[in-house]
Design a protein around this motif. Structure first.
Motif, PDB file in Angstrom:
ATOM      1  N   TRP A 120       0.839  -1.207   0.000  1.00  0.00           N
ATOM      2  CA  TRP A 120       0.000   0.000   0.000  1.00  0.00           C
ATOM      3  C   TRP A 120       0.874   1.258   0.000  1.00  0.00           C
ATOM      4  CZ3 TRP A 120      -4.564   2.052  -0.845  1.00  0.00           C
ATOM      5  CH2 TRP A 120      -4.845   3.314  -0.323  1.00  0.00           C
ATOM      6  N   ARG A 121       1.862   1.294   0.878  1.00  0.00           N
ATOM      7  CA  ARG A 121       2.744   2.472   0.957  1.00  0.00           C
ATOM      8  C   ARG A 121       3.480   2.702  -0.358  1.00  0.00           C
ATOM      9  NH1 ARG A 121       3.609  -0.047   6.019  1.00  0.00           N
ATOM     10  NH2 ARG A 121       2.555   1.109   7.667  1.00  0.00           N
ATOM     11  N   GLU A 122       3.962   1.616  -0.956  1.00  0.00           N
ATOM     12  CA  GLU A 122       4.679   1.738  -2.222  1.00  0.00           C
ATOM     13  C   GLU A 122       3.740   2.248  -3.321  1.00  0.00           C
ATOM     14  OE1 GLU A 122       6.970  -1.085  -5.475  1.00  0.00           O
ATOM     15  OE2 GLU A 122       6.821  -1.787  -3.410  1.00  0.00           O
ATOM     16  N   GLN A 123       2.552   1.670  -3.386  1.00  0.00           N
ATOM     17  CA  GLN A 123       1.608   2.070  -4.432  1.00  0.00           C
ATOM     18  C   GLN A 123       1.148   3.513  -4.250  1.00  0.00           C
ATOM     19  OE1 GLN A 123      -1.687  -0.583  -4.978  1.00  0.00           O
ATOM     20  NE2 GLN A 123      -2.302   0.406  -6.860  1.00  0.00           N
ATOM     21  N   THR A 124       0.842   3.915  -3.010  1.00  0.00           N
ATOM     22  CA  THR A 124       0.393   5.295  -2.808  1.00  0.00           C
ATOM     23  C   THR A 124       1.519   6.283  -3.114  1.00  0.00           C
ATOM     24  OG1 THR A 124       0.820   5.149  -0.416  1.00  0.00           O
ATOM     25  CG2 THR A 124      -1.435   4.744  -1.161  1.00  0.00           C
ATOM     26  N   SER A 125       2.747   5.899  -2.837  1.00  0.00           N
ATOM     27  CA  SER A 125       3.876   6.760  -3.177  1.00  0.00           C
ATOM     28  C   SER A 125       3.997   6.911  -4.688  1.00  0.00           C
ATOM     29  CB  SER A 125       5.162   6.160  -2.600  1.00  0.00           C
ATOM     30  OG  SER A 125       6.287   6.882  -3.046  1.00  0.00           O
ATOM     31  N   GLN A 126       3.853   5.807  -5.411  1.00  0.00           N
ATOM     32  CA  GLN A 126       3.937   5.857  -6.865  1.00  0.00           C
ATOM     33  C   GLN A 126       2.801   6.691  -7.456  1.00  0.00           C
ATOM     34  OE1 GLN A 126       3.886   1.651  -7.528  1.00  0.00           O
ATOM     35  NE2 GLN A 126       6.109   1.444  -7.385  1.00  0.00           N
ATOM     36  N   ILE A 127       1.607   6.512  -6.922  1.00  0.00           N
ATOM     37  CA  ILE A 127       0.458   7.279  -7.423  1.00  0.00           C
ATOM     38  C   ILE A 127       0.627   8.762  -7.108  1.00  0.00           C
ATOM     39  CG2 ILE A 127      -2.030   7.659  -7.141  1.00  0.00           C
ATOM     40  CD1 ILE A 127      -2.242   4.563  -6.747  1.00  0.00           C
ATOM     41  N   ALA A 128       1.128   9.064  -5.909  1.00  0.00           N
ATOM     42  CA  ALA A 128       1.359  10.465  -5.547  1.00  0.00           C
ATOM     43  C   ALA A 128       2.350  11.103  -6.510  1.00  0.00           C
ATOM     44  CB  ALA A 128       1.863  10.563  -4.102  1.00  0.00           C
ATOM     45  N   THR A 129       3.371  10.363  -6.903  1.00  0.00           N
ATOM     46  CA  THR A 129       4.358  10.869  -7.863  1.00  0.00           C
ATOM     47  C   THR A 129       3.688  11.153  -9.211  1.00  0.00           C
ATOM     48  OG1 THR A 129       6.164   9.693  -6.778  1.00  0.00           O
ATOM     49  CG2 THR A 129       6.515  10.347  -9.074  1.00  0.00           C
ATOM     50  N   LEU A 130       2.844  10.220  -9.651  1.00  0.00           N
ATOM     51  CA  LEU A 130       2.139  10.425 -10.927  1.00  0.00           C
ATOM     52  C   LEU A 130       1.240  11.651 -10.862  1.00  0.00           C
ATOM     53  CD1 LEU A 130       1.060   6.765 -11.785  1.00  0.00           C
ATOM     54  CD2 LEU A 130       2.854   8.124 -12.897  1.00  0.00           C
ATOM     55  N   LEU A 131       0.505  11.787  -9.776  1.00  0.00           N
ATOM     56  CA  LEU A 131      -0.426  12.931  -9.649  1.00  0.00           C
ATOM     57  C   LEU A 131       0.333  14.239  -9.520  1.00  0.00           C
ATOM     58  CD1 LEU A 131      -3.133  11.378  -7.307  1.00  0.00           C
ATOM     59  CD2 LEU A 131      -3.222  11.695  -9.795  1.00  0.00           C
ATOM     60  N   GLU A 132       1.485  14.212  -8.877  1.00  0.00           N
ATOM     61  CA  GLU A 132       2.305  15.408  -8.757  1.00  0.00           C
ATOM     62  C   GLU A 132       2.833  15.819 -10.135  1.00  0.00           C
ATOM     63  OE1 GLU A 132       4.100  18.617  -6.961  1.00  0.00           O
ATOM     64  OE2 GLU A 132       2.679  17.210  -6.087  1.00  0.00           O
ATOM     65  N   GLU A 133       3.268  14.835 -10.923  1.00  0.00           N
ATOM     66  CA  GLU A 133       3.721  15.130 -12.282  1.00  0.00           C
ATOM     67  C   GLU A 133       2.600  15.724 -13.117  1.00  0.00           C
ATOM     68  OE1 GLU A 133       5.129  11.389 -13.802  1.00  0.00           O
ATOM     69  OE2 GLU A 133       6.943  11.413 -12.572  1.00  0.00           O
ATOM     70  N   GLU A 134       1.399  15.196 -12.952  1.00  0.00           N
ATOM     71  CA  GLU A 134       0.223  15.663 -13.696  1.00  0.00           C
ATOM     72  C   GLU A 134      -0.090  17.112 -13.344  1.00  0.00           C
ATOM     73  OE1 GLU A 134      -2.977  15.804 -16.266  1.00  0.00           O
ATOM     74  OE2 GLU A 134      -1.401  14.302 -16.142  1.00  0.00           O
ATOM     75  N   SER A 135       0.031  17.458 -12.063  1.00  0.00           N
ATOM     76  CA  SER A 135      -0.323  18.825 -11.652  1.00  0.00           C
ATOM     77  C   SER A 135       0.691  19.849 -12.153  1.00  0.00           C
ATOM     78  CB  SER A 135      -0.445  18.898 -10.131  1.00  0.00           C
ATOM     79  OG  SER A 135       0.816  18.767  -9.517  1.00  0.00           O
TER      80      SER A 135
END
Length: 114
Positions: A97-112
């Motif tokens: 969960w921690r790994e996946q949420t970190s990866q998703i946060a990175t993707l969303l940060e790149e998107e913003s």
């Protein structure tokens, strides 16, 4: 404001996928069903009894939970707690969960920033 049914369905799917982790995380100490329901609701995890009880039975049948009956009160209660297998799985699931949420946060940060 009109709710978008596609968004509603996607949010439901997202929540459904995380309920197992939420439930397991709260069973490091024995809990009976209703008390677990209250703990989760107090922590803003929306789950209904008709979702929780089948989930508890499934997790027990998978060997992740162990249960015992407390008949010392007027109303018998079935208590659930993590088995050894459940503790190990919780640790692994939490790490995933921690790994996946970190990866998703990175993707969303790149998107913003795009």
């Amino acid at each position: 404001m009109k709710e978008d049914p596609i968004l509603t369905n996607l949010i439901t799917e997202l929540k459904r996928g995380t309920l197992t982790l939420c439930v397991l995380s709260q069973l490091t100490e024995p809990q009976y069903g209703y008390s677990l329901l209250q703990v989760l609701c107090d922590k803003q995890i929306a789950i209904e009894a008709n979702t929780l009880y089948p989930l508890l039975r499934r997790l027990e049948s998978q060997g992740l939970l162990q249960s015992s009956w407390d008949t010392s009160e007027a109303r018998p209660r079935k208590f659930y707690a993590l088995s050894d297998k459940g503790r190990s799985l919780l640790s692994d699931l939490a790490a995933a969960w921690r790994e996946q949420t970190s990866q998703i946060a990175t993707l969303l940060e790149e998107e913003s920033h795009a």
